[in-house]
Design a protein around this motif. Structure first.
Motif, PDB file in Angstrom:
ATOM      1  N   GLU A  33       0.438  -1.224   0.013  1.00 50.96           N
ATOM      2  CA  GLU A  33       0.581   0.038   0.034  1.00 50.96           C
ATOM      3  C   GLU A  33       0.959   0.892   0.406  1.00 50.96           C
ATOM      4  OE1 GLU A  33      -3.762   2.537   0.098  1.00 50.96           O
ATOM      5  OE2 GLU A  33      -3.143   0.424  -0.796  1.00 50.96           O
ATOM      6  N   LEU A  34       1.921   1.168   0.464  1.00 50.67           N
ATOM      7  CA  LEU A  34       3.054   2.168   0.864  1.00 50.67           C
ATOM      8  C   LEU A  34       3.565   2.500   0.024  1.00 50.67           C
ATOM      9  CD1 LEU A  34       3.930   2.094   4.308  1.00 50.67           C
ATOM     10  CD2 LEU A  34       2.688   3.892   3.854  1.00 50.67           C
ATOM     11  N   GLY A  35       3.426   1.785  -1.126  1.00 57.37           N
ATOM     12  CA  GLY A  35       4.541   1.726  -2.056  1.00 57.37           C
ATOM     13  C   GLY A  35       3.707   2.398  -3.853  1.00 57.37           C
ATOM     14  N   THR A  36       2.177   1.903  -3.389  1.00 53.18           N
ATOM     15  CA  THR A  36       1.188   2.036  -4.139  1.00 53.18           C
ATOM     16  C   THR A  36       1.961   3.710  -4.028  1.00 53.18           C
ATOM     17  OG1 THR A  36       0.188   0.410  -4.061  1.00 53.18           O
ATOM     18  CG2 THR A  36      -0.929   2.436  -5.214  1.00 53.18           C
ATOM     19  N   VAL A  37       1.246   4.099  -2.541  1.00 51.28           N
ATOM     20  CA  VAL A  37       0.637   5.839  -2.401  1.00 51.28           C
ATOM     21  C   VAL A  37       2.386   6.516  -2.816  1.00 51.28           C
ATOM     22  CG1 VAL A  37       0.657   6.954  -0.479  1.00 51.28           C
ATOM     23  CG2 VAL A  37      -0.586   5.054  -0.500  1.00 51.28           C
ATOM     24  N   VAL A  38       3.418   6.150  -2.600  1.00 44.12           N
ATOM     25  CA  VAL A  38       4.569   6.480  -2.930  1.00 44.12           C
ATOM     26  C   VAL A  38       4.609   6.702  -4.397  1.00 44.12           C
ATOM     27  CG1 VAL A  38       6.620   6.635  -3.300  1.00 44.12           C
ATOM     28  CG2 VAL A  38       6.018   5.989  -1.305  1.00 44.12           C
ATOM     29  N   LEU A  39       4.682   6.125  -5.136  1.00 47.75           N
ATOM     30  CA  LEU A  39       4.012   5.568  -6.840  1.00 47.75           C
ATOM     31  C   LEU A  39       3.593   6.330  -7.397  1.00 47.75           C
ATOM     32  CD1 LEU A  39       4.691   2.085  -8.050  1.00 47.75           C
ATOM     33  CD2 LEU A  39       6.254   4.090  -8.595  1.00 47.75           C
ATOM     34  N   GLU A  40       1.957   7.009  -7.055  1.00 49.61           N
ATOM     35  CA  GLU A  40       1.167   8.091  -7.254  1.00 49.61           C
ATOM     36  C   GLU A  40       1.215   9.368  -6.698  1.00 49.61           C
ATOM     37  OE1 GLU A  40      -2.491   6.751  -4.859  1.00 49.61           O
ATOM     38  OE2 GLU A  40      -3.207   4.889  -6.353  1.00 49.61           O
ATOM     39  N   ARG A  41       2.393   9.417  -6.205  1.00 53.89           N
ATOM     40  CA  ARG A  41       2.907  11.398  -5.811  1.00 53.89           C
ATOM     41  C   ARG A  41       4.347  11.260  -6.387  1.00 53.89           C
ATOM     42  NH1 ARG A  41       1.787  12.322   0.697  1.00 53.89           N
ATOM     43  NH2 ARG A  41       2.713  14.012  -0.410  1.00 53.89           N
ATOM     44  N   LEU A  42       4.532  10.382  -7.057  1.00 56.67           N
ATOM     45  CA  LEU A  42       5.715  10.780  -7.807  1.00 56.67           C
ATOM     46  C   LEU A  42       5.508  11.094  -9.229  1.00 56.67           C
ATOM     47  CD1 LEU A  42       8.510   7.610  -6.319  1.00 56.67           C
ATOM     48  CD2 LEU A  42       8.281  10.441  -6.277  1.00 56.67           C
ATOM     49  N   HIS A  43       4.094   9.911  -9.281  1.00 58.07           N
ATOM     50  CA  HIS A  43       3.145   9.758 -10.922  1.00 58.07           C
ATOM     51  C   HIS A  43       2.665  11.626 -11.029  1.00 58.07           C
ATOM     52  CE1 HIS A  43       5.025   6.478 -12.498  1.00 58.07           C
ATOM     53  NE2 HIS A  43       4.124   5.920 -11.482  1.00 58.07           N
ATOM     54  N   ALA A  44       2.425  12.224  -9.974  1.00 60.04           N
ATOM     55  CA  ALA A  44       1.775  13.263 -10.284  1.00 60.04           C
ATOM     56  C   ALA A  44       2.619  14.417  -9.472  1.00 60.04           C
ATOM     57  CB  ALA A  44       0.980  14.189  -8.446  1.00 60.04           C
ATOM     58  N   GLY A  45       4.108  13.936  -9.488  1.00 59.89           N
ATOM     59  CA  GLY A  45       5.339  15.060  -9.845  1.00 59.89           C
ATOM     60  C   GLY A  45       5.487  16.044  -8.734  1.00 59.89           C
ATOM     61  N   GLU A  46       5.307  15.125  -7.576  1.00 56.39           N
ATOM     62  CA  GLU A  46       5.959  15.563  -6.497  1.00 56.39           C
ATOM     63  C   GLU A  46       7.033  15.000  -5.632  1.00 56.39           C
ATOM     64  OE1 GLU A  46       3.447  15.113  -2.911  1.00 56.39           O
ATOM     65  OE2 GLU A  46       1.394  14.563  -4.206  1.00 56.39           O
ATOM     66  N   ASP A  47       7.456  16.144  -5.248  1.00 53.59           N
ATOM     67  CA  ASP A  47       9.273  15.589  -4.877  1.00 53.59           C
ATOM     68  C   ASP A  47       9.162  14.815  -3.610  1.00 53.59           C
ATOM     69  OD1 ASP A  47      11.482  15.552  -4.064  1.00 53.59           O
ATOM     70  OD2 ASP A  47      12.070  17.625  -3.854  1.00 53.59           O
ATOM     71  N   PRO A  48      10.080  13.804  -3.611  1.00 54.80           N
ATOM     72  CA  PRO A  48      10.036  12.452  -3.108  1.00 54.80           C
ATOM     73  C   PRO A  48      10.555  13.440  -1.590  1.00 54.80           C
ATOM     74  CG  PRO A  48      11.527  11.963  -4.602  1.00 54.80           C
ATOM     75  CD  PRO A  48      10.694  13.113  -5.114  1.00 54.80           C
ATOM     76  N   TRP A  49      11.741  13.998  -1.385  1.00 54.01           N
ATOM     77  CA  TRP A  49      11.947  15.058  -0.421  1.00 54.01           C
ATOM     78  C   TRP A  49      11.292  15.539   0.758  1.00 54.01           C
ATOM     79  CZ3 TRP A  49      16.526  13.335   1.701  1.00 54.01           C
ATOM     80  CH2 TRP A  49      17.599  12.941   0.828  1.00 54.01           C
TER      81      TRP A  49
END
Length: 107
Positions: free
Chosen positions: A25-41
């Motif tokens: 689930e967390l992996g999915t959340v991270v991928l969605e946010r990355l695909h939305a262009g958010e900075d992981p930092w």
């Protein structure tokens, strides 16, 4: 999973299975946010740990089993303790979350 909201607890799955589900689930959340262009930092500190997600998921299931009623502070404390008793590997995480909840309520 079927926790008895005012009594014992039943184990839905092993802690390893719950952690694997939470990790997915967390992996999915991270991928969605990355695909939305958010900075992981910028957002990684907002993402709960795997064990935190497991505890919050178990807590949500207990609330749902209790008819969806929002728990009082006392009831919340008892639910979280039941989770720690049912899954001893989550005890440290449960107490950490209890501390954060109490600090938030007293602020």
């Amino acid at each position: 999973m079927s926790f008895d909201p005012d009594g014992g607890h039943a184990r839905r799955a092993s802690l390893e299975v719950l952690r694997a589900e939470a990790n997915d689930e967390l992996g999915t959340v991270v991928l969605e946010r990355l695909h939305a262009g958010e900075d992981p930092w910028a957002f990684m500190e907002e993402i709960p740990s795997v064990d935190e997600l497991v505890v919050w998921t178990l807590r949500a299931e207990m609330i749902r089993a209790d008819g969806g009623r929002a728990p009082t502070a006392e009831r919340d404390y008892r639910m979280l303790r039941q989770i720690a008793l049912a899954y001893p590997g989550l005890t440290t995480t449960v107490w950490s979350l209890i501390g954060r909840l109490e600090a938030r309520r007293s602020a």
